[in-house]
Enzyme design. Structure first.
Site, PDB file in Angstrom:
ATOM      1  N   ASN A   9       9.922  -6.033  49.018  1.00  0.00           N
ATOM      2  CA  ASN A   9      10.244  -5.868  50.432  1.00  0.00           C
ATOM      3  C   ASN A   9      10.009  -7.217  51.100  1.00  0.00           C
ATOM      4  O   ASN A   9       8.865  -7.628  51.278  1.00  0.00           O
ATOM      5  CB  ASN A   9       9.320  -4.789  51.029  1.00  0.00           C
ATOM      6  CG  ASN A   9       9.426  -4.689  52.536  1.00  0.00           C
ATOM      7  OD1 ASN A   9      10.347  -5.232  53.134  1.00  0.00           O
ATOM      8  ND2 ASN A   9       8.469  -3.996  53.145  1.00  0.00           N
ATOM      9  N   TRP A  10      11.098  -7.879  51.435  1.00  0.00           N
ATOM     10  CA  TRP A  10      10.963  -9.226  52.014  1.00  0.00           C
ATOM     11  C   TRP A  10      10.560  -9.179  53.481  1.00  0.00           C
ATOM     12  O   TRP A  10      10.286 -10.213  54.080  1.00  0.00           O
ATOM     13  CB  TRP A  10      12.278 -10.002  51.845  1.00  0.00           C
ATOM     14  CG  TRP A  10      12.453 -10.614  50.484  1.00  0.00           C
ATOM     15  CD1 TRP A  10      11.800 -10.250  49.334  1.00  0.00           C
ATOM     16  CD2 TRP A  10      13.335 -11.687  50.115  1.00  0.00           C
ATOM     17  NE1 TRP A  10      12.217 -11.032  48.276  1.00  0.00           N
ATOM     18  CE2 TRP A  10      13.162 -11.921  48.737  1.00  0.00           C
ATOM     19  CE3 TRP A  10      14.253 -12.455  50.812  1.00  0.00           C
ATOM     20  CZ2 TRP A  10      13.877 -12.908  48.045  1.00  0.00           C
ATOM     21  CZ3 TRP A  10      14.963 -13.439  50.125  1.00  0.00           C
ATOM     22  CH2 TRP A  10      14.778 -13.668  48.762  1.00  0.00           C
ATOM     23  N   LYS A  11      10.583  -8.000  54.080  1.00  0.00           N
ATOM     24  CA  LYS A  11      10.261  -7.858  55.508  1.00  0.00           C
ATOM     25  C   LYS A  11      11.111  -8.841  56.332  1.00  0.00           C
ATOM     26  O   LYS A  11      12.250  -9.108  55.982  1.00  0.00           O
ATOM     27  CB  LYS A  11       8.763  -8.046  55.739  1.00  0.00           C
ATOM     28  CG  LYS A  11       7.919  -7.208  54.785  1.00  0.00           C
ATOM     29  CD  LYS A  11       6.490  -7.163  55.178  1.00  0.00           C
ATOM     30  CE  LYS A  11       5.694  -6.433  54.115  1.00  0.00           C
ATOM     31  NZ  LYS A  11       4.338  -6.140  54.539  1.00  0.00           N
ATOM     32  N   HIS A  93       8.129   2.946  56.186  1.00  0.00           N
ATOM     33  CA  HIS A  93       7.114   1.910  55.913  1.00  0.00           C
ATOM     34  C   HIS A  93       6.084   1.939  57.045  1.00  0.00           C
ATOM     35  O   HIS A  93       6.425   2.175  58.216  1.00  0.00           O
ATOM     36  CB  HIS A  93       7.784   0.539  55.829  1.00  0.00           C
ATOM     37  CG  HIS A  93       6.858  -0.522  55.309  1.00  0.00           C
ATOM     38  ND1 HIS A  93       5.890  -1.108  56.104  1.00  0.00           N
ATOM     39  CD2 HIS A  93       6.730  -1.082  54.085  1.00  0.00           C
ATOM     40  CE1 HIS A  93       5.214  -1.985  55.389  1.00  0.00           C
ATOM     41  NE2 HIS A  93       5.703  -1.995  54.149  1.00  0.00           N
ATOM     42  N   GLU A  95       4.719  -0.293  58.672  1.00  0.00           N
ATOM     43  CA  GLU A  95       5.012  -1.196  59.792  1.00  0.00           C
ATOM     44  C   GLU A  95       6.044  -0.579  60.733  1.00  0.00           C
ATOM     45  O   GLU A  95       5.999  -0.813  61.942  1.00  0.00           O
ATOM     46  CB  GLU A  95       5.461  -2.564  59.241  1.00  0.00           C
ATOM     47  CG  GLU A  95       4.272  -3.300  58.643  1.00  0.00           C
ATOM     48  CD  GLU A  95       4.613  -4.329  57.580  1.00  0.00           C
ATOM     49  OE1 GLU A  95       5.793  -4.702  57.431  1.00  0.00           O
ATOM     50  OE2 GLU A  95       3.682  -4.751  56.874  1.00  0.00           O
ATOM     51  N   GLU A 163       1.233   3.494  49.885  1.00  0.00           N
ATOM     52  CA  GLU A 163       0.781   2.192  50.364  1.00  0.00           C
ATOM     53  C   GLU A 163      -0.352   2.374  51.363  1.00  0.00           C
ATOM     54  O   GLU A 163      -0.092   2.650  52.560  1.00  0.00           O
ATOM     55  CB  GLU A 163       1.931   1.461  51.056  1.00  0.00           C
ATOM     56  CG  GLU A 163       3.132   1.213  50.177  1.00  0.00           C
ATOM     57  CD  GLU A 163       3.947   0.047  50.695  1.00  0.00           C
ATOM     58  OE1 GLU A 163       4.098  -0.924  49.943  1.00  0.00           O
ATOM     59  OE2 GLU A 163       4.397   0.084  51.849  1.00  0.00           O
ATOM     60  N   GLY A 169      -0.770  -6.632  52.708  1.00  0.00           N
ATOM     61  CA  GLY A 169      -0.852  -8.007  53.204  1.00  0.00           C
ATOM     62  C   GLY A 169      -2.261  -8.508  53.441  1.00  0.00           C
ATOM     63  O   GLY A 169      -2.453  -9.542  54.073  1.00  0.00           O
ATOM     64  N   SER A 208      -0.835  -5.416  48.343  1.00  0.00           N
ATOM     65  CA  SER A 208      -1.443  -6.595  47.722  1.00  0.00           C
ATOM     66  C   SER A 208      -1.323  -6.620  46.197  1.00  0.00           C
ATOM     67  O   SER A 208      -2.244  -7.068  45.495  1.00  0.00           O
ATOM     68  CB  SER A 208      -2.909  -6.728  48.160  1.00  0.00           C
ATOM     69  OG  SER A 208      -2.987  -6.924  49.565  1.00  0.00           O
ATOM     70  N   GLY A 229       5.255  -6.697  48.854  1.00  0.00           N
ATOM     71  CA  GLY A 229       5.666  -7.489  50.006  1.00  0.00           C
ATOM     72  C   GLY A 229       5.590  -8.970  49.696  1.00  0.00           C
ATOM     73  O   GLY A 229       6.479  -9.552  49.088  1.00  0.00           O
ATOM     74  N   GLY A 230       4.481  -9.594  50.077  1.00  0.00           N
ATOM     75  CA  GLY A 230       4.330 -11.046  49.976  1.00  0.00           C
ATOM     76  C   GLY A 230       4.700 -11.629  48.621  1.00  0.00           C
ATOM     77  O   GLY A 230       5.400 -12.647  48.539  1.00  0.00           O
TER      78      GLY A 230
HETATM   79  C1  PEP Z   1       4.513  -3.884  51.709  1.00  0.00           C
HETATM   80  O1  PEP Z   1       4.787  -4.419  52.763  1.00  0.00           O
HETATM   81  O2  PEP Z   1       5.130  -2.870  51.376  1.00  0.00           O
HETATM   82  C2  PEP Z   1       3.467  -4.474  50.886  1.00  0.00           C
HETATM   83  C3  PEP Z   1       2.981  -3.766  49.917  1.00  0.00           C
HETATM   84  O3  PEP Z   1       3.078  -5.747  51.227  1.00  0.00           O
HETATM   85  P1  PEP Z   1       2.050  -6.688  50.363  1.00  0.00           P
HETATM   86  O4  PEP Z   1       2.487  -6.606  48.918  1.00  0.00           O
HETATM   87  O5  PEP Z   1       2.243  -8.044  50.951  1.00  0.00           O
HETATM   88  O6  PEP Z   1       0.693  -6.135  50.551  1.00  0.00           O
END
Ligand code: PEP
Length: 248
Positions: A9-11, A93, A95, A163, A169, A208, A229-230
């Protein structure tokens, strides 16, 4: 059998030059033995899909509107995501739930819109830190599952992503036992409600995930992959996670 899926997920990250990471990923992993998905910002979806068309990497959207078209300035529909080459859409999600006030009912409506466009819904659930500290994790996740997954979910049209909000993050990850407890409970509830379709649904862990912890996380029962994500932004990092899933 649940599919093994490494989903990125590049957000709200990435402009055209970031597509070079996709070329590097394909070069390093031309034939992954697990499913691989990247959900870029919608501005990149069409260009990324063109690049991944002949590869094993699928693309998708990070959200969609519940309607297929209409007067909804700034939104995109699941049909538009399909038209841009996507085959999955992330819905619910944390967010989106936090920043846009999306409720379980909203998420369920969006998941149906995803199915109507013949795409696969990645439905996200997860507790906040306050809820975990209050011992409410299982109840919160159970409520989100009940409210966010529409009737008719199958392993072919739905993926679940657990999640924990506090792990996204932050570099903080639940213990493997904590992940195992939530995933086992999710699997039991999916099987109870959807029968064999519930057994077939992939349950991703997200929060993470990195190459350095992916092997341990993927060894946990009922963890069928990750929503990342990251670490999905860089081909080396996401490639390391794909390799870990291939080994699992
Ligand atoms: C996400 O945004 O779905 C996520 C898991 O982010 P990260 O891997 O950066 O924690």
């Amino acid at each position: 059998m649940a599919r093994k899926l490494a989903a990125g997920n590049w957000k709200m990250n990435g402009t055209g030059e970031a597509l070079g990471e996709i070329d590097a990923l394909v070069a390093a992993h031309p034939a992954p033995i697990c499913d691989v998905l990247i959900c870029p910002p919608s501005t990149l979806l069409s260009r990324m899909s063109d690049r991944t068309n002949a590869t094993k990497i699928a693309t998708g959207g990070q959200d969609c509107h519940a309607n297929s078209n209409g007067a909804h300035t700034g939104d995109i529909s699941a049909q538009m995501i399909a038209d841009a080459g996507g085959s999955f859409v992330i819905v619910g999600h944390s967010e989106r739930r936090a920043d846009h006030g999306e409720t379980d009912a909203d998420v369920a409506t969006k998941a149906k819109a995803v199915w109507d466009a013949n795409l696969i819904a990645v439905i996200c659930v997860g507790e906040t830190l306050a809820e975990r500290e209050a011992g409410q994790t299982i109840d919160v996740v159970a409520g989100q599952l009940a409210g966010s997954i529409p009737d008719g979910a199958t392993g072919a049209n739905t993926v679940i992503a657990y999640e924990p909000v506090w792990a996204i993050g932050t570099g903080k990850v639940p213990t493997l036992d904590e992940i195992a407890a939530v995933h086992a409970d999710i699997r039991a509830r999916l099987s109870q409600r959807f029968g064999s379709h519930g057994t077939d649904m992939s349950i991703l862990y997200g929060g993470s995930v990195k190459p350095s912890n992916a092997d341990d996380i993927f060894a946990v029962p009922d963890v069928d992959g990750a929503l990342v994500g990251g670490a999905s932004l860089k081909a080396d990092d996401f490639g390391g996670i794909i390799s870990a899933l291939e080994r699992a």
